[in-house]
Design a protein around this motif. Structure first.
Motif, PDB file in Angstrom:
ATOM      1  N   PHE A  73      -4.622   2.874  -7.437  1.00  0.00           N
ATOM      2  CA  PHE A  73      -6.055   2.560  -7.425  1.00  0.00           C
ATOM      3  C   PHE A  73      -6.540   2.222  -8.832  1.00  0.00           C
ATOM      4  CE2 PHE A  73      -6.906   5.448  -3.505  1.00  0.00           C
ATOM      5  CZ  PHE A  73      -6.539   4.434  -2.639  1.00  0.00           C
ATOM      6  N   ILE A  74      -6.126   3.002  -9.795  1.00  0.00           N
ATOM      7  CA  ILE A  74      -6.534   2.751 -11.184  1.00  0.00           C
ATOM      8  C   ILE A  74      -5.953   1.427 -11.667  1.00  0.00           C
ATOM      9  CG2 ILE A  74      -6.337   3.577 -13.570  1.00  0.00           C
ATOM     10  CD1 ILE A  74      -6.446   6.471 -12.330  1.00  0.00           C
ATOM     11  N   ALA A  75      -4.699   1.164 -11.324  1.00  0.00           N
ATOM     12  CA  ALA A  75      -4.067  -0.094 -11.735  1.00  0.00           C
ATOM     13  C   ALA A  75      -4.776  -1.299 -11.104  1.00  0.00           C
ATOM     14  CB  ALA A  75      -2.584  -0.079 -11.363  1.00  0.00           C
ATOM     15  N   ILE A  76      -5.198  -1.158  -9.845  1.00  0.00           N
ATOM     16  CA  ILE A  76      -5.972  -2.227  -9.198  1.00  0.00           C
ATOM     17  C   ILE A  76      -7.252  -2.455  -9.986  1.00  0.00           C
ATOM     18  CG2 ILE A  76      -7.343  -2.836  -7.160  1.00  0.00           C
ATOM     19  CD1 ILE A  76      -5.189  -1.252  -5.500  1.00  0.00           C
ATOM     20  N   ALA A  77      -7.939  -1.365 -10.312  1.00  0.00           N
ATOM     21  CA  ALA A  77      -9.208  -1.477 -11.039  1.00  0.00           C
ATOM     22  C   ALA A  77      -9.017  -2.149 -12.393  1.00  0.00           C
ATOM     23  CB  ALA A  77      -9.836  -0.092 -11.215  1.00  0.00           C
ATOM     24  N   VAL A  78      -7.994  -1.762 -13.115  1.00  0.00           N
ATOM     25  CA  VAL A  78      -7.744  -2.354 -14.431  1.00  0.00           C
ATOM     26  C   VAL A  78      -7.433  -3.844 -14.297  1.00  0.00           C
ATOM     27  CG1 VAL A  78      -6.162  -2.372 -16.403  1.00  0.00           C
ATOM     28  CG2 VAL A  78      -7.050  -0.196 -15.537  1.00  0.00           C
ATOM     29  N   LEU A 115      -1.055   0.034  -0.416  1.00  0.00           N
ATOM     30  CA  LEU A 115      -0.931  -0.012   1.046  1.00  0.00           C
ATOM     31  C   LEU A 115       0.349   0.686   1.504  1.00  0.00           C
ATOM     32  CD1 LEU A 115      -2.158  -3.665   1.674  1.00  0.00           C
ATOM     33  CD2 LEU A 115      -3.343  -1.550   2.347  1.00  0.00           C
ATOM     34  N   GLU A 116       1.442   0.439   0.783  1.00  0.00           N
ATOM     35  CA  GLU A 116       2.715   1.091   1.127  1.00  0.00           C
ATOM     36  C   GLU A 116       2.621   2.608   0.996  1.00  0.00           C
ATOM     37  OE1 GLU A 116       5.604  -0.774  -1.431  1.00  0.00           O
ATOM     38  OE2 GLU A 116       5.456  -2.693  -0.363  1.00  0.00           O
ATOM     39  N   LEU A 117       1.745   3.076   0.102  1.00  0.00           N
ATOM     40  CA  LEU A 117       1.561   4.516  -0.108  1.00  0.00           C
ATOM     41  C   LEU A 117       0.517   5.111   0.837  1.00  0.00           C
ATOM     42  CD1 LEU A 117       1.700   4.490  -4.000  1.00  0.00           C
ATOM     43  CD2 LEU A 117       3.359   5.584  -2.472  1.00  0.00           C
ATOM     44  N   GLY A 118      -0.007   4.283   1.753  1.00  0.00           N
ATOM     45  CA  GLY A 118      -0.936   4.802   2.752  1.00  0.00           C
ATOM     46  C   GLY A 118      -2.402   4.553   2.487  1.00  0.00           C
ATOM     47  N   ALA A 119      -2.722   3.786   1.463  1.00  0.00           N
ATOM     48  CA  ALA A 119      -4.128   3.479   1.182  1.00  0.00           C
ATOM     49  C   ALA A 119      -4.693   2.637   2.316  1.00  0.00           C
ATOM     50  CB  ALA A 119      -4.259   2.730  -0.136  1.00  0.00           C
ATOM     51  N   THR A 120      -5.983   2.806   2.551  1.00  0.00           N
ATOM     52  CA  THR A 120      -6.641   2.012   3.575  1.00  0.00           C
ATOM     53  C   THR A 120      -7.361   0.830   2.941  1.00  0.00           C
ATOM     54  OG1 THR A 120      -8.734   3.210   3.429  1.00  0.00           O
ATOM     55  CG2 THR A 120      -7.047   4.103   4.949  1.00  0.00           C
ATOM     56  N   GLN A 121      -7.685  -0.137   3.774  1.00  0.00           N
ATOM     57  CA  GLN A 121      -8.452  -1.287   3.310  1.00  0.00           C
ATOM     58  C   GLN A 121      -9.786  -0.821   2.729  1.00  0.00           C
ATOM     59  OE1 GLN A 121      -8.812  -4.577   6.090  1.00  0.00           O
ATOM     60  NE2 GLN A 121     -10.908  -4.951   5.399  1.00  0.00           N
ATOM     61  N   GLU A 122     -10.393   0.173   3.370  1.00  0.00           N
ATOM     62  CA  GLU A 122     -11.682   0.688   2.897  1.00  0.00           C
ATOM     63  C   GLU A 122     -11.566   1.332   1.518  1.00  0.00           C
ATOM     64  OE1 GLU A 122     -11.671   0.002   7.133  1.00  0.00           O
ATOM     65  OE2 GLU A 122     -10.353   1.288   5.958  1.00  0.00           O
ATOM     66  N   GLN A 123     -10.485   2.064   1.286  1.00  0.00           N
ATOM     67  CA  GLN A 123     -10.287   2.680  -0.030  1.00  0.00           C
ATOM     68  C   GLN A 123     -10.115   1.620  -1.110  1.00  0.00           C
ATOM     69  OE1 GLN A 123      -6.911   5.124   1.159  1.00  0.00           O
ATOM     70  NE2 GLN A 123      -8.109   6.992   0.765  1.00  0.00           N
ATOM     71  N   LEU A 178     -12.384  -1.855  -5.611  1.00  0.00           N
ATOM     72  CA  LEU A 178     -12.842  -3.165  -6.093  1.00  0.00           C
ATOM     73  C   LEU A 178     -14.359  -3.183  -6.292  1.00  0.00           C
ATOM     74  CD1 LEU A 178     -10.540  -5.414  -3.905  1.00  0.00           C
ATOM     75  CD2 LEU A 178     -10.349  -5.013  -6.377  1.00  0.00           C
ATOM     76  N   GLN A 179     -15.091  -2.543  -5.386  1.00  0.00           N
ATOM     77  CA  GLN A 179     -16.547  -2.478  -5.527  1.00  0.00           C
ATOM     78  C   GLN A 179     -16.939  -1.690  -6.769  1.00  0.00           C
ATOM     79  OE1 GLN A 179     -17.342  -0.873  -1.639  1.00  0.00           O
ATOM     80  NE2 GLN A 179     -17.868  -2.885  -0.800  1.00  0.00           N
ATOM     81  N   LEU A 180     -16.292  -0.564  -6.997  1.00  0.00           N
ATOM     82  CA  LEU A 180     -16.587   0.229  -8.203  1.00  0.00           C
ATOM     83  C   LEU A 180     -16.258  -0.557  -9.464  1.00  0.00           C
ATOM     84  CD1 LEU A 180     -15.231   3.678  -7.033  1.00  0.00           C
ATOM     85  CD2 LEU A 180     -17.602   3.168  -7.636  1.00  0.00           C
ATOM     86  N   THR A 181     -15.155  -1.280  -9.428  1.00  0.00           N
ATOM     87  CA  THR A 181     -14.735  -2.064 -10.584  1.00  0.00           C
ATOM     88  C   THR A 181     -15.707  -3.195 -10.870  1.00  0.00           C
ATOM     89  OG1 THR A 181     -12.446  -1.527 -10.092  1.00  0.00           O
ATOM     90  CG2 THR A 181     -12.822  -3.372 -11.563  1.00  0.00           C
ATOM     91  N   SER A 182     -16.309  -3.751  -9.830  1.00  0.00           N
ATOM     92  CA  SER A 182     -17.239  -4.866 -10.025  1.00  0.00           C
ATOM     93  C   SER A 182     -18.450  -4.458 -10.853  1.00  0.00           C
ATOM     94  CB  SER A 182     -17.682  -5.441  -8.685  1.00  0.00           C
ATOM     95  OG  SER A 182     -18.560  -4.549  -8.022  1.00  0.00           O
TER      96      SER A 182
END
Length: 139
Positions: free
Chosen positions: A63-68, A88-96, A101-105
């Protein structure tokens, strides 16, 4: 002694080698890795420390790497894609991931928080100059 029997020297860049092997290597790093492999290895060690220490779980790291990678100051699409795939492979959901991405914006708000006050100051100064110019023309 054949080539197969020749002992190989231990790599001086094991982290960089690992990143290359696992597809985690950013090709933009290649020029500085070629110029100074030791510095690049140390840089990667700093960057990878939180992941290697396992203080945070793997999904949180993704999640942090996505945000960065998605941040307005980075915008590195291949990294965003790679880390979304891993999350996704680790079980994250589309909503998470959407929430990340919303927080990063929100980082983009700094464009307005920096620019809007400058615009207001410059508009006030412009209006003052324009009024002074108009007053001088009528005098």
């Amino acid at each position: 002694m054949t080539t197969a029997d020749t002992p190989t020297a231990a790599s001086t860049t094991p982290l960089c080698d690992h990143l290359r092997r696992t597809g985690e290597w950013n090709p933009n790093w290649t020029p500085f890795a070629e110029l100074d492999p030791e510095w690049t290895e140390r840089f990667m060690a700093v960057g990878l420390k939180p992941m290697l220490d396992k203080v945070l779980d793997a999904k949180t790291i993704e999640f942090i790497a996505i945000a960065v990678d998605a941040s307005c100051t980075h915008l590195y699409a291949p990294g965003v894609r790679r880390h979304i795939r891993k999350a996704l492979e680790l079980g994250a959901t589309q909503e998470q991931i959407t929430a990340v991405l919303q927080l990063t914006s929100v980082l983009g708000i700094h464009t307005m928080s920096l620019g809007a006050p400058i615009l207001q100051e410059e508009m006030a100064a412009y209006q003052t100059r324009s009024q002074a110019h108009a007053d001088a023309a009528h005098a």
